[in-house]
Each structure stands twice: as C-alpha cells, then as structure tokens.
Design a protein around this motif. Structure first.
Motif, short mmCIF file in Angstrom:
data_model
loop_
_atom_site.label_atom_id
_atom_site.label_comp_id
_atom_site.label_asym_id
_atom_site.label_seq_id
_atom_site.Cartn_x
_atom_site.Cartn_y
_atom_site.Cartn_z
N LYS A 192 7.77 -3.13 -3.12
CA LYS A 192 8.74 -4.07 -2.57
C LYS A 192 8.03 -5.42 -2.41
CE LYS A 192 12.34 -1.37 -1.58
NZ LYS A 192 12.54 -0.57 -0.37
N GLY A 193 8.64 -6.47 -2.79
CA GLY A 193 7.97 -7.78 -2.68
C GLY A 193 7.18 -8.15 -3.92
N CYS A 194 7.23 -7.28 -4.92
CA CYS A 194 6.56 -7.54 -6.20
C CYS A 194 7.17 -8.78 -6.86
CB CYS A 194 6.76 -6.31 -7.07
SG CYS A 194 6.26 -6.49 -8.77
N GLY A 195 6.31 -9.67 -7.36
CA GLY A 195 6.80 -10.86 -8.05
C GLY A 195 7.13 -12.01 -7.13
N GLU A 196 6.65 -11.95 -5.90
CA GLU A 196 6.89 -13.01 -4.91
C GLU A 196 6.44 -14.37 -5.48
OE1 GLU A 196 5.16 -14.22 -0.51
OE2 GLU A 196 4.84 -12.19 -1.24
N THR A 197 7.29 -15.33 -5.36
CA THR A 197 7.03 -16.65 -5.96
C THR A 197 5.79 -17.29 -5.36
OG1 THR A 197 9.38 -16.91 -6.23
CG2 THR A 197 8.05 -18.90 -6.47
N GLY A 198 4.91 -17.76 -6.23
CA GLY A 198 3.75 -18.53 -5.78
C GLY A 198 2.54 -17.71 -5.39
N ARG A 199 2.70 -16.38 -5.32
CA ARG A 199 1.56 -15.53 -4.96
C ARG A 199 1.03 -14.84 -6.23
NH1 ARG A 199 1.30 -10.26 -4.00
NH2 ARG A 199 3.52 -9.96 -3.65
N VAL A 200 -0.29 -14.71 -6.30
CA VAL A 200 -0.90 -13.99 -7.42
C VAL A 200 -0.46 -12.53 -7.37
CG1 VAL A 200 -3.09 -13.14 -8.36
CG2 VAL A 200 -2.89 -15.51 -7.57
N GLY A 201 -0.03 -12.01 -8.49
CA GLY A 201 0.37 -10.60 -8.57
C GLY A 201 -0.82 -9.70 -8.86
N ILE A 202 -0.80 -8.50 -8.28
CA ILE A 202 -1.87 -7.53 -8.53
C ILE A 202 -1.27 -6.35 -9.30
CG2 ILE A 202 -3.59 -6.00 -7.50
CD1 ILE A 202 -4.18 -8.87 -6.78
N VAL A 203 -1.89 -6.05 -10.42
CA VAL A 203 -1.43 -4.94 -11.27
C VAL A 203 -2.57 -3.96 -11.47
CG1 VAL A 203 -0.84 -4.35 -13.68
CG2 VAL A 203 0.41 -6.17 -12.49
N THR A 204 -2.24 -2.68 -11.48
CA THR A 204 -3.20 -1.69 -11.95
C THR A 204 -2.44 -0.65 -12.75
OG1 THR A 204 -5.11 -0.35 -11.39
CG2 THR A 204 -3.19 -0.10 -9.97
N GLY A 205 -3.16 0.39 -13.15
CA GLY A 205 -2.53 1.47 -13.89
C GLY A 205 -3.59 2.44 -14.33
N GLY A 206 -3.15 3.63 -14.67
CA GLY A 206 -4.08 4.64 -15.14
C GLY A 206 -3.33 5.93 -15.41
N GLY A 207 -4.07 6.92 -15.81
CA GLY A 207 -3.46 8.22 -16.08
C GLY A 207 -2.94 8.87 -14.81
N SER A 208 -1.99 9.79 -14.98
CA SER A 208 -1.50 10.57 -13.84
C SER A 208 -2.45 11.72 -13.57
CB SER A 208 -0.10 11.09 -14.15
OG SER A 208 0.80 10.01 -14.26
N GLY A 209 -2.21 12.40 -12.44
CA GLY A 209 -3.07 13.51 -12.06
C GLY A 209 -4.10 13.13 -11.02
N HIS A 210 -4.10 11.83 -10.65
CA HIS A 210 -5.05 11.33 -9.65
C HIS A 210 -4.36 10.99 -8.33
CE1 HIS A 210 -8.13 11.09 -12.70
NE2 HIS A 210 -7.40 10.28 -13.44
N GLU A 211 -3.12 11.43 -8.14
CA GLU A 211 -2.33 10.99 -7.00
C GLU A 211 -3.09 11.22 -5.68
OE1 GLU A 211 -1.36 12.62 -9.61
OE2 GLU A 211 -0.13 11.04 -10.46
N PRO A 212 -2.95 10.33 -4.72
CA PRO A 212 -2.00 9.22 -4.72
C PRO A 212 -2.31 8.07 -5.66
CG PRO A 212 -3.35 9.14 -2.75
CD PRO A 212 -3.70 10.42 -3.44
N ALA A 213 -3.52 7.99 -6.23
CA ALA A 213 -3.76 6.96 -7.25
C ALA A 213 -2.88 7.30 -8.46
CB ALA A 213 -5.23 6.94 -7.66
N PHE A 214 -2.36 6.33 -9.15
CA PHE A 214 -2.56 4.91 -8.93
C PHE A 214 -1.37 4.32 -8.15
CE2 PHE A 214 -5.32 6.10 -12.28
CZ PHE A 214 -6.37 5.20 -12.29
N MET A 215 -0.19 4.93 -8.37
CA MET A 215 1.04 4.32 -7.83
C MET A 215 1.09 4.35 -6.31
SD MET A 215 3.73 7.16 -9.16
CE MET A 215 3.39 8.92 -8.99
N GLY A 216 0.30 5.23 -5.68
CA GLY A 216 0.29 5.29 -4.22
C GLY A 216 -0.29 4.04 -3.57
N TYR A 217 -0.89 3.20 -4.36
CA TYR A 217 -1.45 1.96 -3.80
C TYR A 217 -0.57 0.75 -4.06
CZ TYR A 217 -4.98 5.24 -2.75
OH TYR A 217 -5.60 6.36 -2.24
N ALA A 218 0.63 1.02 -4.55
CA ALA A 218 1.64 -0.04 -4.63
C ALA A 218 2.21 -0.21 -3.24
CB ALA A 218 2.75 0.35 -5.61
N GLY A 219 2.14 -1.41 -2.72
CA GLY A 219 2.63 -1.62 -1.36
C GLY A 219 2.39 -3.04 -0.92
N GLU A 220 2.55 -3.20 0.38
CA GLU A 220 2.44 -4.52 0.97
C GLU A 220 0.98 -4.94 1.04
OE1 GLU A 220 4.22 -6.09 5.08
OE2 GLU A 220 4.99 -4.15 4.43
#
Lengths: 203, 334
Positions: free
Chosen positions: B40-68
């Motif tokens: 939520k809040g992804c793409g906020e105007t004027g703020r640097v965006g942070i992206v990551t990604g990787g294979g599944s099977g490491h949960e909560p990584a990687f998507m578990g670190y999407a947040g505020e």
C-alpha cells in the motif's frame, strides 16, 4: 549444412523442442537438483512451450515471429534460462531473412545470444559447452556431425568445475555430472535435427 | 513427502493469492501481473521506490517485506527460481513515483540477468533505476571475491535500511549508497541440519545424513564449507558467530543488529536457544546488540537449520534500522 528453416519448419522445430523438453522435464530437474536448485526442467519446458505459441500466433514475418517467441519466453520464465533463451531468439530474429534462416545461422545466433547475455566462457560447465561446439561445427559440418560435437560437449561438462550459475557454488562437486543446461541444449539441437529430417531425439 | 499442496504447478500462484488475502492491510496484487505484489502506498509521488524479488519458497521473503517504509513492489518467482524480467519490470513501473527506483536484490545468476534486463527496459521508458546486489553469505566465496558471494538474509536488513532511507525523502543515489553501505556492513552464515524438497520433484535436492550438519549451507541447499557431526546448540552458535566475526572487522565497543532466522523446519524455540548463546558470545566480546530479530524471517521450504546475520551499525544505519516500519514479515515500532 545448407538447410534453411522457413516459418513452417521453424514452427515445427519449436513445437518438437517444446514436446521433447516436456518429456525431459523430470530428467532435467533431477540433473539440476544435483548441482543447482531443481527448476531447470520446468523452466525449459514452460519456456519453449511459450516460445512455440508466441511464434505461431504473432509476427508478420519470420524475424517478427522469432522476436515474439523471445518475448514470450521472457514473460513466461525467469530463472537464468529466461533471459538467456529470450536473447537467443532475439539474436536469431536479427539474423533471419524475411522468410527463412539457414540452420547454421540459427545455431550460431543462439550461441552468440546466450554468450552475450550470460558471459559464460567455454569450459565454464554451462549450456555454452554444447551450443559453441554445435555452432562451430554447423558452419561446415552436417547435422549428424553437429549432434556429435554437441554430444561431446555435453559429455565434457562431466570433467568441468562449474564457473557460472548456482552450480558454481558447488566447486569440484560438479565433477562427474553433466550440466543440466548443456543437456537441454542437446535436446533442442536433436529436435532441430529431427525437424530437418536427420537423426535426433536420443532417449 | 509429508507436504500440503494441490497441483505442484499451482503452488506459487496459490501462495501469492493466499498471502495477499491474508495481508490485505499491507499489500495488494498488481493489476498488471499476478507475480508482482505491491505495498500500500507503492508509487508515492516524489519518493524513491524500493523493489526486490526472488524465488518463492523463502517466505516470508520476499513479498513479506512489502510494506510501509520497507519494499514497495516485489517480483515473485517460481520455487527457488528467479522472477521473470517482465515481473521485475512491472514491479519497477509500479514503484516509480517519479524519483526513480532502487532494486535491492540478492546475488544469483538468474536475478542478476532478469534485473539487468528489466532495468534496461525501464530506462527506455524513462524510469531511472539503480541497483544494489546483496552478497552477505560469508561461506559462498572468500572475502577478496566478495562480488561472488550469495545474498541471503542480510537482504532483509538492506531492505529495512533502504526503505527507511527512501522514506526520509532521500534521492535515488543516496538510497542506493545507503543500501550499499548496509549490505557492505552485513555478514551471514547458515547451518543446515536436514534438506528441503521441491514438491514437483518429490525428493530432496541434496542430502544431509542423519547426525551431520552442513556448515555454510546456502538458501537453496548449496553446499557449505564443511559437513560436520551435529553439535549442541551452543557449539553451533559459537561456530556461526566465529565465521561471521572472523570475516568482519568488529571490535569491542561496536554495535550490531542481529538477525537469526530459521530455515523453515527448525522449531522457533530452538532459534531462541541459539540466539541466547549468540547474544552472550557478542556480549563477551564487548559488542552490543542494538536490535535483534529472531524468527523465521528468510526460510528455505522445510529445510532444517538456522542462519545468522550480523550488521555493524553506525549512527545512520542504527537510526534507519530503528525507524518505524510495518510489513507482514517485519514490524519495527518507532
């Protein structure tokens, strides 16, 4: 070898490669499980299936269809093979005539595209250890000779210590094992040979 | 294989679907790509965006670190397999708020290629992209070949620092420099006690014999530096701490952030048993633990074992680690 692939022959080749990679899904994943992370069978089968579909349904001419195959591959598959084979297809598109591409040109384009994207050198125990000898042989040799050179390249990966990809972390433990990417490269070349009316498709 | 799944081909889609339903307060699925999870809040105007990604099977990584104040957009790959370049590209597009995007990811051949291709495609669309590649896994290469080292759980601390830095309104080059500083100050080591199995393959990719442990094991079961007899929790803790400290220029008086993660199948209580000794070991050396994280932060399916990550803190890193953040995988109160 002077055989050309027109759009129909290319479609038949890609379909055949996709089918053979699907049949080899478990074998490739098992090979990959020994040296990497076990995803190679799924990546190759899914990737070539997507590429074959893209080739058949998109593109105004042969280069356009090859480019579509590369884009579909890239959208369908991540891993290492997604970028590598996507670049191979796009390289082939760049060298293709509007209606046909000579088989040696196709094989050389695949090797060059894969080399450009992955920076693997011969002897690094990768798919290039099959693609490079195949490309060199194809310049003057027959398709059976290409398969022989490719098969020798595959066997040679047993004696190599992996220097690229996840297998590189195993160091000398890759000795004695064939590289899964090299194995799937041979499957693709066999499908090409078979499409061109030669031998191929070893079990 | 005693596992819960339906069709092995559907595991990742179902994982992502369940994850997004469970954490709807933090994340949504990208409307453009079912393999991209957005904070939520992804793409906020004027703020640097942070992206990551990787294979599944490491949960909560990687998507578990999407947040505020953490990661804005996450590309999700197949089990143990890099996401597609297209997924990274769509994550970058979603995270861009006009100030550019920092892709903070781990050092694996597939991720390197897919991120590079995605960054090039994004650049063609006018999105500025910089990257930082995590290489915190000590046993994966010698220190003088650090660029060859894998990225493991140290990535989490890199995301925490990078996300917090971006939230201050820092520029893209500042965010990149700080994330790079964070990973440069971080070392990790893993010890594996039992292997893991990809459901589609049905049997373990590698073997750890009963009574043995693999020291320096990677997140996908990449072999470590030594197969040793299984030791007590204290001995394993001492061994891991020694590997990390020997590689790191830590001295008495230093402050560190410590992250101890299970690999999936190790009971959580045993993580605390190991952490108890790690904390004491650091204390004895005069190194103070500023902020510990103990739990299943970065797993490898049902692998048994633990990873230890130690980040040396300076004032800036300490403040950024302490900054409030909230994601399904990690919450820090201000």
């Amino acid at each position: 070898m002077t055989q050309d692939l027109d759009r129909a022959a290319m479609a038949a080749f890609l379909k055949r490669a996709a089918q053979r990679l699907e049949e080899c899904r478990t074998e490739l994943s098992t090979l990959d499980g020994e040296v990497g992370d076990g995803d190679h069978g799924a990546s190759m089968a899914d990737g070539f299936s997507a590429a074959a579909t893209g080739f058949e349904t998109e593109g105004d001419d042969l280069p356009g269809a090859l480019r579509a195959a590369g884009q579909r591959f890239l959208s369908a598959v991540g891993a290492t093979v997604g970028p590598l084979y996507a670049t191979a297809f796009i390289e082939a598109a760049g060298r293709s005539g509007p209606d046909s591409i000579p088989a040696p040109t196709l094989i050389a384009a695949f090797d060059d595209g894969i080399a450009r994207r992955g920076n693997a050198q011969p002897g690094d125990c990768t798919m290039r250890d099959v693609w490079l000898p195949a490309a060199r042989c194809a310049a003057s040799g027959s398709m059976p000779e290409v398969l022989e050179a490719a098969g020798a390249g595959l066997e040679a990966t047993r004696t190599m210590v992996a220097a690229k990809g996840r297998a590189a972390r195993l160091g000398s433990r890759t000795l004695g094992r064939i590289d899964p990417g090299a194995r799937s490269a041979l499957v693709i070349l066999e499908a090409l040979s078979n499409t061109l009316g030669g031998e191929g498709d070893s079990a | 294989m005693q596992r819960l799944f339906n069709d092995p081909d559907d595991i990742v889609d179902e994982t992502v679907s369940g994850f997004v339903r469970a954490h709807a307060d933090h994340v949504t699925l990208s409307p453009d790509n079912p393999r991209v999870v957005l904070a939520k809040g992804c793409g906020e105007t004027g703020r640097v965006g942070i992206v990551t990604g990787g294979g599944s099977g490491h949960e909560p990584a990687f998507m578990g670190y999407a947040g505020e104040r953490m990661v804005d957009a996450v590309a999700v790959g197949e089990l143990f397999s890099s996401p597609t370049a297209k997924a990274f590209l769509e994550a970058i597009r979603a995270a861009d708020g006009g100030a550019g995007v920092a892709v903070l990811y781990g050092n694996y051949a597939g991720d390197n290629m897919n991120v590079k291709m995605a960054a090039r495609m994004a650049a063609k669309e006018g999105i500025e992209v910089l990257t930082v590649v995590a290489n915190d896994d000590v046993c994966s290469a010698p220190i003088d070949e650090r660029a060859k080292r894998r990225g493991v759980a140290g990535e989490i601390l890199m995301w925490k620092v990078g996300g917090a830095k971006a939230a201050t309104g820092a520029s893209l080059t500042e965010v990149q420099a700080t994330a790079q500083k964070a990973i440069d100050a971080t070392r990790s080591v893993g010890v594996g006690l039992a292997p893991c199995t990809l459901p589609a393959n049905g049997k373990p990719n590698f073997d750890i014999p009963g009574g043995k442990m693999e020291v320096g094991i990677g997140h996908h079961g990449e072999p470590g530096t030594e197969v040793a007899d299984l030791e007590s929790a204290d001995a394993v803790a001492d061994r891991m701490l020694k590997i990390v400290l020997d590689d790191h220029d830590l001295a008495s008086g230093d402050r560190v952030c410590v992250l101890l993660s299970g690999l999936g199948a190790t009971p959580i209580n045993e993580l605390y048993v190991v952490y108890d000794r790690v904390a004491k070991g650091l204390e004895e050396k005069g190194i103070s633990v500023h902020r510990p994280f103990v739990g299943n932060y970065f797993t490898s399916l049902e692998m048994m074992g633990v990873t230890l990550t130690v980040m040396k803190l300076d004032d800036e890193l300490e403040a950024l680690i302490d900054a409030p953040a909230s994601a399904p995988g990690m919450a820090v109160k201000g």
